[in-house]
Design a protein around this motif. Sequence first.
Motif, PDB file in Angstrom:
ATOM      1  N   ALA A 129      -2.224   4.672   8.668  1.00  0.00           N
ATOM      2  CA  ALA A 129      -3.540   4.560   7.811  1.00  0.00           C
ATOM      3  C   ALA A 129      -4.149   3.202   7.559  1.00  0.00           C
ATOM      4  CB  ALA A 129      -3.557   5.455   6.560  1.00  0.00           C
ATOM      5  N   PHE A 130      -3.127   2.455   6.889  1.00  0.00           N
ATOM      6  CA  PHE A 130      -3.399   0.916   6.671  1.00  0.00           C
ATOM      7  C   PHE A 130      -3.457   0.150   8.033  1.00  0.00           C
ATOM      8  CE2 PHE A 130      -1.880  -3.317   5.896  1.00  0.00           C
ATOM      9  CZ  PHE A 130      -2.690  -3.789   5.169  1.00  0.00           C
ATOM     10  N   ALA A 131      -2.727   0.455   9.093  1.00  0.00           N
ATOM     11  CA  ALA A 131      -2.784  -0.353  10.288  1.00  0.00           C
ATOM     12  C   ALA A 131      -4.243  -0.162  10.843  1.00  0.00           C
ATOM     13  CB  ALA A 131      -1.843   0.174  11.156  1.00  0.00           C
ATOM     14  N   THR A 187      -6.254  -3.819  11.517  1.00  0.00           N
ATOM     15  CA  THR A 187      -6.681  -4.153  12.916  1.00  0.00           C
ATOM     16  C   THR A 187      -7.999  -4.183  12.962  1.00  0.00           C
ATOM     17  OG1 THR A 187      -6.406  -2.064  13.730  1.00  0.00           O
ATOM     18  CG2 THR A 187      -4.647  -3.164  14.014  1.00  0.00           C
ATOM     19  N   GLY A 188      -8.859  -3.282  12.098  1.00  0.00           N
ATOM     20  CA  GLY A 188     -10.404  -3.783  12.181  1.00  0.00           C
ATOM     21  C   GLY A 188     -10.740  -5.042  11.422  1.00  0.00           C
ATOM     22  N   HIS A 189      -9.829  -5.453  10.655  1.00  0.00           N
ATOM     23  CA  HIS A 189      -9.901  -6.968   9.757  1.00  0.00           C
ATOM     24  C   HIS A 189      -9.672  -7.879  10.528  1.00  0.00           C
ATOM     25  CE1 HIS A 189     -10.572  -9.281   6.197  1.00  0.00           C
ATOM     26  NE2 HIS A 189      -9.108  -9.515   6.122  1.00  0.00           N
ATOM     27  N   VAL A 223       1.007  -1.210   0.133  1.00  0.00           N
ATOM     28  CA  VAL A 223       0.017  -0.022  -0.089  1.00  0.00           C
ATOM     29  C   VAL A 223       0.787   1.069  -0.022  1.00  0.00           C
ATOM     30  CG1 VAL A 223      -1.974  -1.221   1.001  1.00  0.00           C
ATOM     31  CG2 VAL A 223      -0.355   0.261   2.459  1.00  0.00           C
ATOM     32  N   GLY A 224       1.900   0.885   0.630  1.00  0.00           N
ATOM     33  CA  GLY A 224       2.987   2.221   0.768  1.00  0.00           C
ATOM     34  C   GLY A 224       3.506   2.502  -0.772  1.00  0.00           C
ATOM     35  N   ALA A 225       3.467   1.780  -1.725  1.00  0.00           N
ATOM     36  CA  ALA A 225       3.885   2.038  -2.968  1.00  0.00           C
ATOM     37  C   ALA A 225       2.686   2.848  -3.739  1.00  0.00           C
ATOM     38  CB  ALA A 225       4.055   0.654  -3.886  1.00  0.00           C
ATOM     39  N   ALA A 226       1.345   2.714  -3.072  1.00  0.00           N
ATOM     40  CA  ALA A 226       0.271   3.420  -3.580  1.00  0.00           C
ATOM     41  C   ALA A 226       0.261   4.739  -2.789  1.00  0.00           C
ATOM     42  CB  ALA A 226      -1.114   2.474  -3.570  1.00  0.00           C
ATOM     43  N   GLY A 227       1.116   5.144  -1.989  1.00  0.00           N
ATOM     44  CA  GLY A 227       1.039   6.209  -1.190  1.00  0.00           C
ATOM     45  C   GLY A 227       0.449   6.316  -0.008  1.00  0.00           C
TER      46      GLY A 227
END
Length: 298
Positions: free
Chosen positions: A205-207, A211-213, A196-200
């Motif tokens: 934000a991803f974490a 964690t909700g998943h 996801v970092g490669a997509a900026g």
Amino acid sequence: MPENENHRRSTVSVIGLGQMGSRLARAFLATGHRTTVWNRSGAKADALVAQGAVRAASAEAAIAASPLVVVCLPDYATVRELLDPLAEGLRDRVLVNLTSGTPEEASQTSEWAAANGADYLDGAAMSGTRLVGRPEALFVFSGSPHAFTTHREVLASLGKAMHLGADPALASVYDTALFGLAWGALAGFYHAVALVGAAGVEPSAFAAVATGHMPFVTSLMADHARQIEGARFPDDDGTVEVHAAAMGHLVEAGRSQGIGTEVPELISALLERAAVGGHGADGIASVIETITKGKQHV
Ligand SMILES: NC(=O)c1ccc[n+]([C@@H]2O[C@H](COP(=O)([O-])OP(=O)(O)OC[C@H]3O[C@@H](n4cnc5c(N)ncnc54)[C@H](OP(=O)(O)O)[C@@H]3O)[C@@H](O)[C@H]2O)c1
């Protein structure tokens, strides 16, 4: 009161006050248990003594001070090197060993303790040092059920204290298994952060989404454990083939972004091996059969 009498009245003694041992002692103190401490280099006991711990003049004195003796040293060889000459003092004590080691070392140490008249619990601290003393810090124990029952309340000072069974090797088996589980999840997380970092997308934000998943993922563990016990692998959560194709896309996505693809490649290889082994149309929990049999059988 003379120092010796002080010692005799302790509930628990902690031997080895490194990163982990000092946290253990602090947790015992925080729950109001009279705690005796000993460390090879004495200065590490100072802060604990300031918090109310009793300083033992020697490891021998620490063993004499309490019915419950907790050791936390770098490895089992050090435990035996330190305790062998003091074994006589361990008679009628409960020895709890929170040093990391192998199942074989746990079994051997249990036999050694029994030969010296001590009850033995092997243990593993599963949640690092920061959470020690909080309910979410997992501590697993195995060995003497009587020792665990007798000292359950004191051991619960450390966190969530679980007794896994009478076999002293079990705590170490769980220790390695849970370590592998945590790393499997973290390896997936680090790979995902790179992707996801490669997509900026920022890691935090991803974490938050990841964690909700996780409750969905943990619900699969409970469900799939039942499937494994019944050796029946319904395809409700997708077949091995479908997941193999999706994992192939993940490998491609990583390659096209120029990031490392070791993590999805590992899972891809496992799913492909399961498909070759005849599980392509089965549910994904059937990979257990591929893993259990080992590579040479496929
Ligand atoms: N730290 C963690 O996050 C963590 C998590 C889970 C499990 N563990 C396990 O807990 C155990 C202890 O780890 P730690 O992080 O607390 O290690 P540490 O900070 O390096 O502390 C090691 C302790 O062992 C003592 N020691 C070393 N050699 C000794 C010897 N020959 N005789 C007497 N005492 C000796 C040291 O005393 P000195 O102060 O005199 O050197 C020190 O108190 C390890 O088995 C580790 O795998 C640690």
